[in-house]
Design a protein around this motif. Structure first.
Motif: not given
Length: 288
Positions: A106-115, A123-124, A154-161
């Motif tokens: 989960v945490e890797e997925d959320v960090g993908f966009g900022p990376e 900061e990521i 879906q909440r993880v998807s929102i967190a990624g955004v």
């Protein structure tokens, strides 16, 4: 100008045969004017085929206008040099969370966009932590997304955004594939982002119960805006909503039928609590 503005937006789907000749043209969005202010929670309603999802894809510059103009934070979506900035400012969440989740944890997925944005590593991880906490998923940060429910994904998807720090989030029917509990989880998370974080929210949906806390509602039909107003103003027009092939929340429909039978109830009742209060008021008035 608001954070999102459209001026006489038109979008046409062109159908072609195998030789590339035009077979037909469908106008999915027809001269739509929209003005969303910074920090607003705006809902866009409509039955399938009304044009609401096509409109949503213009806000993130996934689609470009056939005619008219779309501005996101003052940037014209047709201007290629601003495309990257527009997609950072306006994050998009789609129907199926599996289409957006690509990480094994989960945490890797959320960090993908900022990376991808070139954010420094320290900061990521700060962004990952704050965004997962914002949607109530921090305790699942080490989980595999495969172990999560639909609402949790879906909440993880929102967190990624959120981790990309957008000024606006567009949610294109984010609960369409979820069960009632999953829908409640996601809507609760979206409301918190708007209330607490001040993020502008554009929610595309056909579930009427999801919009009762919106600041403004636009109802689409055949590519045009057929109604607009506050949730109470929209739900005060039960017969018109039915004519647009939209369901009405059960409590609103019940209040509407009770009013037709003679009870002096206000229009546009939104919640069970409101209806209960009004019925108690009528009961106490008669008792007195």
């Amino acid at each position: 100008m608001g954070i999102i503005k459209t001026d006489k937006l038109v979008f046409e789907y062109i159908r072609r045969d195998e030789e590339g000749n035009v077979e037909g043209i469908t106008r999915a969005v027809d001269e739509v004017d929209l003005d969303v202010q910074r920090g607003d929670f705006v809902a866009i309603l409509g039955h399938n085929g009304s044009g609401k999802s096509t409109l949503a894809k213009h806000i993130n510059a996934i689609l470009y206008p056939t005619e008219g103009t779309v501005w996101v934070d003052g940037m014209d979506t047709k201007d290629d040099k601003d495309l990257w900035n527009i997609r950072q400012e306006a994050g998009m969440v789609f129907q199926n969370p599996d289409n957006q989740i690509i990480g094994q944890v989960v945490e890797e997925d959320v960090g993908f966009g900022p990376e991808n944005m070139g954010i420094p590593t320290e900061e990521i991880w700060e962004r990952v932590e704050e965004s997962l906490k914002a949607v109530g998923m921090y305790q699942y940060r080490k989980f595999s997304p495969n172990k999560l429910s639909g609402g949790q994904k879906q909440r993880v998807s929102i967190a990624g955004v959120i981790a990309m720090h957008p000024k606006c989030i567009i949610l294109d029917e984010p609960t369409a594939m979820l069960d009632p509990n999953g829908r409640k989880e996601v809507v609760r998370a979206v409301r918190a982002l708007n209330d607490v974080e001040g993020i502008t929210v554009v929610l595309i949906t056909h579930y009427m119960e999801e919009i009762i806390h919106a600041d403004k509602v636009f109802v689409m039909d055949q590519g045009r805006i057929a109604m607009q107003g506050t949730p109470r103003e929209i739900f005060s027009q039960v017969e018109k909503l039915k004519s647009l092939r939209l369901d009405v929340p059960q409590v609103t429909l019940l209040a509407h039928e009770l009013k037709k039978s003679g009870l002096r109830l206000p229009d546009g009742i939104l919640t069970v609590e409101e209806l209960t209060q009004e019925l108690m008021r009528i009961y106490n008035a008669r008792k007195a």
